[in-house]
Design an enzyme around this catalytic site. Structure first.
Site, mmCIF file in Angstrom:
data_model
loop_
_atom_site.group_PDB
_atom_site.id
_atom_site.type_symbol
_atom_site.label_atom_id
_atom_site.label_comp_id
_atom_site.label_asym_id
_atom_site.label_seq_id
_atom_site.Cartn_x
_atom_site.Cartn_y
_atom_site.Cartn_z
ATOM 1 N N GLY A 218 -33.347 1.809 77.124
ATOM 2 C CA GLY A 218 -31.967 1.626 76.730
ATOM 3 C C GLY A 218 -31.362 2.910 76.218
ATOM 4 O O GLY A 218 -30.246 2.918 75.704
ATOM 5 N N GLY A 261 -35.426 4.612 82.273
ATOM 6 C CA GLY A 261 -35.048 4.866 83.656
ATOM 7 C C GLY A 261 -33.893 5.856 83.672
ATOM 8 O O GLY A 261 -34.025 7.027 84.031
ATOM 9 N N ARG A 298 -21.832 1.203 90.360
ATOM 10 C CA ARG A 298 -21.662 1.112 88.909
ATOM 11 C C ARG A 298 -20.211 1.029 88.437
ATOM 12 O O ARG A 298 -19.912 0.225 87.553
ATOM 13 C CB ARG A 298 -22.387 2.269 88.195
ATOM 14 C CG ARG A 298 -23.904 2.255 88.409
ATOM 15 C CD ARG A 298 -24.626 3.255 87.550
ATOM 16 N NE ARG A 298 -24.732 2.818 86.175
ATOM 17 C CZ ARG A 298 -23.953 3.188 85.187
ATOM 18 N NH1 ARG A 298 -23.022 4.090 85.379
ATOM 19 N NH2 ARG A 298 -24.109 2.703 83.984
ATOM 20 N N CYS A 328 -13.320 -2.407 102.364
ATOM 21 C CA CYS A 328 -12.135 -3.243 102.494
ATOM 22 C C CYS A 328 -12.055 -4.307 101.423
ATOM 23 O O CYS A 328 -12.065 -5.513 101.683
ATOM 24 C CB CYS A 328 -12.041 -3.798 103.901
ATOM 25 S SG CYS A 328 -11.571 -2.469 105.028
ATOM 26 N N GLU A 329 -12.063 -3.868 100.212
ATOM 27 C CA GLU A 329 -11.646 -4.594 99.032
ATOM 28 C C GLU A 329 -11.517 -3.501 97.979
ATOM 29 O O GLU A 329 -11.872 -2.354 98.251
ATOM 30 C CB GLU A 329 -12.640 -5.672 98.622
ATOM 31 C CG GLU A 329 -13.987 -5.186 98.184
ATOM 32 C CD GLU A 329 -14.910 -6.366 97.854
ATOM 33 O OE1 GLU A 329 -14.922 -6.741 96.670
ATOM 34 O OE2 GLU A 329 -15.586 -6.884 98.748
ATOM 35 N N TYR A 356 -29.440 4.119 89.154
ATOM 36 C CA TYR A 356 -28.704 2.950 89.657
ATOM 37 C C TYR A 356 -27.607 3.359 90.633
ATOM 38 O O TYR A 356 -26.546 2.746 90.701
ATOM 39 C CB TYR A 356 -28.156 2.101 88.483
ATOM 40 C CG TYR A 356 -29.242 1.802 87.484
ATOM 41 C CD1 TYR A 356 -30.232 0.875 87.781
ATOM 42 C CD2 TYR A 356 -29.336 2.486 86.276
ATOM 43 C CE1 TYR A 356 -31.278 0.638 86.901
ATOM 44 C CE2 TYR A 356 -30.376 2.255 85.385
ATOM 45 C CZ TYR A 356 -31.342 1.327 85.710
ATOM 46 O OH TYR A 356 -32.385 1.102 84.841
HETATM 47 C C1 LIG Z 1 -34.104 -1.696 83.614
HETATM 48 C C2 LIG Z 1 -35.291 -1.664 82.727
HETATM 49 C C3 LIG Z 1 -35.632 -0.495 82.046
HETATM 50 C C4 LIG Z 1 -34.843 0.794 82.135
HETATM 51 O O1 LIG Z 1 -33.624 0.759 81.492
HETATM 52 P P1 LIG Z 1 -32.746 2.110 81.426
HETATM 53 O O2 LIG Z 1 -31.513 1.724 80.735
HETATM 54 O O3 LIG Z 1 -32.505 2.568 82.825
HETATM 55 O O4 LIG Z 1 -33.536 3.118 80.696
HETATM 56 C C5 LIG Z 1 -36.772 -0.519 81.288
HETATM 57 N N1 LIG Z 1 -37.530 -1.640 81.182
HETATM 58 C C6 LIG Z 1 -37.233 -2.776 81.819
HETATM 59 C C7 LIG Z 1 -38.117 -3.947 81.681
HETATM 60 C C8 LIG Z 1 -36.096 -2.830 82.615
HETATM 61 O O5 LIG Z 1 -35.791 -3.974 83.237
#
Ligand SMILES: *Cc1c(COP(=O)(O)O)cnc(C)c1O
Length: 402
Positions: A218, A261, A298, A328-329, A356
């Protein structure tokens, strides 16, 4: 990356094009490793953010493991050369069959509901260790679609169901080696993490076999210049301290896991496209690109803000444009943005597109998905070809009505 270089890449490989800066990925991994001191930190990169195999191999080279949310991501990780044990399998609402497949592959299993845990326990007793995903009910995250820790969330086993959970573990003698929380993406401040850690340290007292605690992810990155981001250094310092105390009180050195991520790959990514048309209407001036929300979802999916730049005419007078795609939207990348004067055929860069971006791309409107280029050690390398008509037709079975 320099604008001029990105323009050259757009010319060399064509547009739309995803470009990833491998050095940036490596430095983000390093930054996390440096922030935590005196603890046994293990990073499990969240594959779903960007799952190109060459990127996964680069991440492996820099010492991280993987977090995967599907068996298919696990297969990609294995293909990239990861040891199955270094792959944490964290699915949601999958069948026991897929979990059995993951066990057979030798992955580390993370279970997020009591029904599946019972089936798992019935089948494996204490012969296969697992981690359990808890939901500490911390409301966090920038958007309800990516907030996973709140009371109505489908993720994890609620800490309000702890007695039930412990009864199941005891009944089947399940060997729980890890506890996991992931409270959502885009968490603004370390407080949310630190509150979560306190809850999990308390809960951990009921689990005697623990080898690691996984605090999920997060970590926020800056999409706008003025955006507040997760203070990784502060978080690392505070959490290292409390984790060390926790381990000392337990009399055992546990591993501290994170599964970022976005933090690892977002800023490394540039999404390049070409201006097809400048369309002036009574209300606004549209810049129409040779891409759309099918390639970068996104902005439309999460109302996400991405910096947009005209990199092929960077020093011209700034004007205001609404940058849109060719789907086309309504597919808007940015409304009323200041860009240096845009001409048809200019190259537009959308920043922070590593996470993403491609991984959520689709063939909507029957468009081909973009190519991907990885820049590493001073060279650029194509790591995914642009699709072609054959890709659209590949699995179609064409009925002959004659
Ligand atoms: C999506 C996800 C993450 C990564 O989240 P980020 O915000 O991209 O860092 C980590 N753990 C789990 C289980 C996820 O589903």
């Amino acid at each position: 990356m320099e604008n001029q270089y990105l323009v050259e890449l757009a010319q060399k490989y064509g547009t739309p094009l995803y470009v990833y800066d491998a050095d940036k990925i490596a430095s983000q991994i390093k930054r996390l490793n440096d922030a935590f001191t005196g603890v046994n930190l293990k990073l499990k990169y969240a594959t779903k953010a960007l799952s190109n195999i060459s990127v996964l191999k680069w991440i492996k080279k820099h010492g991280a493991g993987l977090d995967v949310v599907s068996i298919q991501e696990a297969y990609l990780g294995l293909k990239a050369g990861f040891d199955p044990k270094d792959i944490l399998y964290t699915p949601n609402c999958v069948s026991i069959d897929e979990i059995i497949e993951a066990v057979d592959l030798g992955l580390t299993i993370n279970i997020d509901n009591i029904s599946i845990l019972e089936q798992f326990g019935h089948r494996y007793k204490n012969t296969v260790p697992c981690c359990v995903r808890l939901n500490p009910h911390i409301m966090a995250g920038g958007n309800t679609k990516i907030s996973t820790g709140h009371i109505d969330s489908k993720f994890g086993i609620s800490i309000l169901q702890m007695r039930h959970l412990l009864r199941v573990i005891e009944t089947y003698n399940i060997h729980v080696i890890g506890l996991h929380i992931h409270t959502g993406s885009d968490i603004l401040n370390p407080e949310a993490f630190l509150r979560g850690t306190e809850i999990i340290f308390e809960v951990a007292e009921d689990f005697s076999d623990l080898e690691f605690i996984d605090f999920g992810s997060g970590f926020k990155v800056a999409y706008k210049e003025e955006d507040v981001t997760t203070d990784i250094e502060m978080l690392g310092k505070e959490l290292s301290k409390s984790f060390k105390n926790f381990c000392k009180a337990r009399g055992k050195e546990l591993e501290l896991w994170f599964e970022p991520g976005k933090f690892i790959v977002s800023e490394a990514g540039y999404f390049l496209s070409k201006v097809n048309v400048i369309k002036t209407t009574p209300a606004t001036v549209f810049v129409g690109l040779d891409t759309g929300m099918n390639h970068l979802l996104r902005p439309m999916m999460y109302d996400a803000y991405h910096t947009i730049e005209n990199i092929s005419n960077p020093s011209a007078t700034q004007r205001v444009y609404t940058v849109v795609g060719y789907i086309c939207e309504t597919d808007t990348f940015g409304t009323d943005r200041k860009l240096s004067e845009v001409r048809e055929r200019d190259i537009i860069a959308i920043k922070n597109a590593g996470a993403y971006g491609f991984s959520m791309a689709s063939n909507y409107n029957s468009r081909y998905r973009p190519a991907e280029v990885l820049v590493h050690d001073g060279t650029d390398q194509l790591v995914r070809k642009r699709e072609s008509l054959d890709d659209l037709l590949r699995n179609q079975i064409i009925v002959d009505f004659e």
